[in-house]
Scaffold this motif. Sequence first.
Motif, PDB file in Angstrom:
ATOM      1  N   GLU A 114       0.840  -1.203   0.000  1.00 29.08           N
ATOM      2  CA  GLU A 114       0.000   0.000   0.000  1.00 29.08           C
ATOM      3  C   GLU A 114       0.877   1.257   0.000  1.00 29.08           C
ATOM      4  O   GLU A 114       0.609   2.232  -0.697  1.00 29.08           O
ATOM      5  CB  GLU A 114      -0.875  -0.006   1.254  1.00 29.08           C
ATOM      6  CG  GLU A 114      -2.326   0.343   0.948  1.00 29.08           C
ATOM      7  CD  GLU A 114      -3.154   0.368   2.204  1.00 29.08           C
ATOM      8  OE1 GLU A 114      -3.706   1.420   2.522  1.00 29.08           O
ATOM      9  OE2 GLU A 114      -3.222  -0.683   2.867  1.00 29.08           O
ATOM     10  N   LEU A 115       1.967   1.161   0.807  1.00 33.59           N
ATOM     11  CA  LEU A 115       2.910   2.282   0.915  1.00 33.59           C
ATOM     12  C   LEU A 115       3.532   2.584  -0.447  1.00 33.59           C
ATOM     13  O   LEU A 115       3.568   3.726  -0.897  1.00 33.59           O
ATOM     14  CB  LEU A 115       4.010   1.871   1.900  1.00 33.59           C
ATOM     15  CG  LEU A 115       4.763   2.989   2.567  1.00 33.59           C
ATOM     16  CD1 LEU A 115       4.315   3.052   4.023  1.00 33.59           C
ATOM     17  CD2 LEU A 115       6.240   2.721   2.581  1.00 33.59           C
ATOM     18  N   THR A 116       3.983   1.509  -1.117  1.00 37.28           N
ATOM     19  CA  THR A 116       4.602   1.682  -2.441  1.00 37.28           C
ATOM     20  C   THR A 116       3.588   2.295  -3.405  1.00 37.28           C
ATOM     21  O   THR A 116       3.916   3.231  -4.144  1.00 37.28           O
ATOM     22  CB  THR A 116       5.061   0.306  -2.990  1.00 37.28           C
ATOM     23  OG1 THR A 116       5.699  -0.394  -1.940  1.00 37.28           O
ATOM     24  CG2 THR A 116       5.995   0.441  -4.151  1.00 37.28           C
ATOM     25  N   ALA A 117       2.337   1.766  -3.361  1.00 41.56           N
ATOM     26  CA  ALA A 117       1.315   2.272  -4.284  1.00 41.56           C
ATOM     27  C   ALA A 117       1.054   3.754  -4.009  1.00 41.56           C
ATOM     28  O   ALA A 117       0.918   4.554  -4.935  1.00 41.56           O
ATOM     29  CB  ALA A 117       0.040   1.471  -4.126  1.00 41.56           C
ATOM     30  N   THR A 118       1.007   4.120  -2.687  1.00 42.79           N
ATOM     31  CA  THR A 118       0.742   5.522  -2.334  1.00 42.79           C
ATOM     32  C   THR A 118       1.861   6.424  -2.846  1.00 42.79           C
ATOM     33  O   THR A 118       1.598   7.473  -3.437  1.00 42.79           O
ATOM     34  CB  THR A 118       0.617   5.660  -0.802  1.00 42.79           C
ATOM     35  OG1 THR A 118      -0.267   4.674  -0.338  1.00 42.79           O
ATOM     36  CG2 THR A 118       0.128   7.027  -0.401  1.00 42.79           C
ATOM     37  N   VAL A 119       3.123   5.978  -2.620  1.00 40.53           N
ATOM     38  CA  VAL A 119       4.264   6.796  -3.077  1.00 40.53           C
ATOM     39  C   VAL A 119       4.196   6.959  -4.594  1.00 40.53           C
ATOM     40  O   VAL A 119       4.360   8.067  -5.118  1.00 40.53           O
ATOM     41  CB  VAL A 119       5.601   6.146  -2.645  1.00 40.53           C
ATOM     42  CG1 VAL A 119       6.777   6.894  -3.255  1.00 40.53           C
ATOM     43  CG2 VAL A 119       5.720   6.140  -1.134  1.00 40.53           C
ATOM     44  N   GLN A 120       3.933   5.823  -5.295  1.00 41.56           N
ATOM     45  CA  GLN A 120       3.883   5.899  -6.764  1.00 41.56           C
ATOM     46  C   GLN A 120       2.773   6.837  -7.225  1.00 41.56           C
ATOM     47  O   GLN A 120       2.939   7.608  -8.160  1.00 41.56           O
ATOM     48  CB  GLN A 120       3.663   4.500  -7.350  1.00 41.56           C
ATOM     49  CG  GLN A 120       4.955   3.697  -7.337  1.00 41.56           C
ATOM     50  CD  GLN A 120       4.738   2.241  -7.659  1.00 41.56           C
ATOM     51  OE1 GLN A 120       3.607   1.766  -7.670  1.00 41.56           O
ATOM     52  NE2 GLN A 120       5.818   1.529  -7.895  1.00 41.56           N
ATOM     53  N   ASN A 121       1.640   6.777  -6.494  1.00 43.09           N
ATOM     54  CA  ASN A 121       0.514   7.640  -6.830  1.00 43.09           C
ATOM     55  C   ASN A 121       0.881   9.121  -6.642  1.00 43.09           C
ATOM     56  O   ASN A 121       0.569   9.962  -7.490  1.00 43.09           O
ATOM     57  CB  ASN A 121      -0.665   7.256  -5.918  1.00 43.09           C
ATOM     58  CG  ASN A 121      -1.920   7.960  -6.337  1.00 43.09           C
ATOM     59  OD1 ASN A 121      -2.103   8.252  -7.505  1.00 43.09           O
ATOM     60  ND2 ASN A 121      -2.778   8.237  -5.369  1.00 43.09           N
ATOM     61  N   ILE A 122       1.596   9.393  -5.525  1.00 41.79           N
ATOM     62  CA  ILE A 122       1.996  10.787  -5.259  1.00 41.79           C
ATOM     63  C   ILE A 122       2.961  11.268  -6.338  1.00 41.79           C
ATOM     64  O   ILE A 122       2.845  12.373  -6.858  1.00 41.79           O
ATOM     65  CB  ILE A 122       2.632  10.919  -3.854  1.00 41.79           C
ATOM     66  CG1 ILE A 122       1.563  10.689  -2.776  1.00 41.79           C
ATOM     67  CG2 ILE A 122       3.284  12.282  -3.669  1.00 41.79           C
ATOM     68  CD1 ILE A 122       2.102  10.582  -1.386  1.00 41.79           C
ATOM     69  N   THR A 125       0.825  11.761  -9.580  1.00 40.58           N
ATOM     70  CA  THR A 125      -0.183  12.828  -9.648  1.00 40.58           C
ATOM     71  C   THR A 125       0.257  14.128  -8.973  1.00 40.58           C
ATOM     72  O   THR A 125      -0.315  15.183  -9.226  1.00 40.58           O
ATOM     73  CB  THR A 125      -1.495  12.377  -8.957  1.00 40.58           C
ATOM     74  OG1 THR A 125      -1.188  12.124  -7.585  1.00 40.58           O
ATOM     75  CG2 THR A 125      -2.071  11.133  -9.583  1.00 40.58           C
ATOM     76  N   GLY A 126       1.244  14.031  -8.075  1.00 42.68           N
ATOM     77  CA  GLY A 126       1.684  15.232  -7.340  1.00 42.68           C
ATOM     78  C   GLY A 126       0.726  15.605  -6.227  1.00 42.68           C
ATOM     79  O   GLY A 126       0.916  16.606  -5.556  1.00 42.68           O
ATOM     80  N   LYS A 127      -0.320  14.765  -5.999  1.00 41.82           N
ATOM     81  CA  LYS A 127      -1.296  15.079  -4.946  1.00 41.82           C
ATOM     82  C   LYS A 127      -0.821  14.482  -3.628  1.00 41.82           C
ATOM     83  O   LYS A 127      -0.529  13.282  -3.561  1.00 41.82           O
ATOM     84  CB  LYS A 127      -2.665  14.498  -5.308  1.00 41.82           C
ATOM     85  CG  LYS A 127      -3.371  15.326  -6.330  1.00 41.82           C
ATOM     86  CD  LYS A 127      -4.761  14.792  -6.535  1.00 41.82           C
ATOM     87  CE  LYS A 127      -5.425  15.516  -7.696  1.00 41.82           C
ATOM     88  NZ  LYS A 127      -6.511  14.757  -8.249  1.00 41.82           N
ATOM     89  N   LEU A 128      -0.797  15.311  -2.597  1.00 38.20           N
ATOM     90  CA  LEU A 128      -0.250  14.839  -1.321  1.00 38.20           C
ATOM     91  C   LEU A 128      -1.321  14.416  -0.328  1.00 38.20           C
ATOM     92  O   LEU A 128      -1.029  14.185   0.840  1.00 38.20           O
ATOM     93  CB  LEU A 128       0.591  15.963  -0.698  1.00 38.20           C
ATOM     94  CG  LEU A 128       1.942  16.206  -1.353  1.00 38.20           C
ATOM     95  CD1 LEU A 128       2.481  17.559  -0.967  1.00 38.20           C
ATOM     96  CD2 LEU A 128       2.930  15.135  -0.977  1.00 38.20           C
TER      97      LEU A 128
END
Length: 382
Positions: A114-122, A125-128
Amino acid sequence: MLVRVSDAQNRTLFASLPYSDPLGPEALKALEARSILPTERLFAVNLGKRGMFEFANTRLKNGSLLQIGRNAGRRRVPLEHFVGSCLAVMFPVLLLALGGGALMANRALRPLRELTATVQNIVATGKLDARISPEKTAGELRELVVSFDRMLEKIEELVEGMRGVLDNVAHDLRTPITRLRGVAELALRNPADLVGSQEALADCVEESERVITMLNTLMDISEVETGAMKLNLHRVDVTELARGLTEFYAEVAEERDLKISMSAQGACEAIADENRLRQAVGNLLDNAVKYTPAGGRVEVVVSREAGEVVLSVRDSGIGIPAEDQSRVWERLFRGDKSRSQRGLGLGLSLVRAIAQAHAGDCQVKSEPGAGSEFTLRIPAAG
Ligand code: ADP
């Protein structure tokens, strides 16, 4: 049991064979055929494919050797049973352990995925505003997830803050620069009006001064926040410094019909950058005088408390609403009631930045309509 007693030359003195075991005579023959006497307490005689006899040796007092043995094949049957049952139990247990292990590893690694997916998503998209839910995790990974979420919150706050400051700076710069252009354009349209041009130039200088002060103060605050501000540290008598500033503001206070006073517990020395400290205390006094209506009073008190020099500036002015008290330290924040007064909304940000650069702090206590007290603390000189 096969029982045999032999002399030192390995000659059989006595032998008793297990009559139910056809391998007994062969085992006896094998014992007799040995040229070297076994000295170990336990040994085995291998009869090839037919089986194996196990023996125990012991030397008797008269020097002869007592050997007792039995067919190991008899033991093999329960052993085979045991191995069979073991295998029957072990196999499913092993399968279960493997399955369970894989399941647990999968569950344990879920927050990391989940952490990896969140980092990749950030990154993508640049959304924090993405967060990981810590409820599904336990132990040290939960701590990691909670810390990660907190870090994201902090970064988001910082980025929001920077955006806010940038918006405010852009907004606050636009007003004086638009005025500057307006004044200059007007002067250019009437080149014959020399007096008007002079006035316009003076206006432009004043307005530019305001912009420069604002930019300098913003840079000072950033310097302190990034730790880049160089402090010229010396032993400074804060009492003396406060007295000088109070005298400096006495004239303005009188003009505004304010009583200004100063008291101290003798000399209170700190290791500080005198100019920066003067700037901070000056800002506090400036605000106190600015935000106190005629007839009020301003009081400066310097004292020493537990290794700190404490400087308070109290006034009986307009006060600060409770909801604004934590915001007055923000860059470019200005209270609604303060807009009638000149100001950039940077004074207190700089005061706190300077205090923190000296390993100190500044706090406010205020009651709307009754007055405010700003308390600056910095470590005292040893
Ligand atoms: P400025 O005075 O230029 O607006 P500051 O950063 O010095 O900016 O102060 C921020 C705000 O805090 C002010 O706009 C005002 O609303 C409030 N404030 C500061 N000092 C006082 C004071 N002594 N009494 C009442 N309000 C104050």
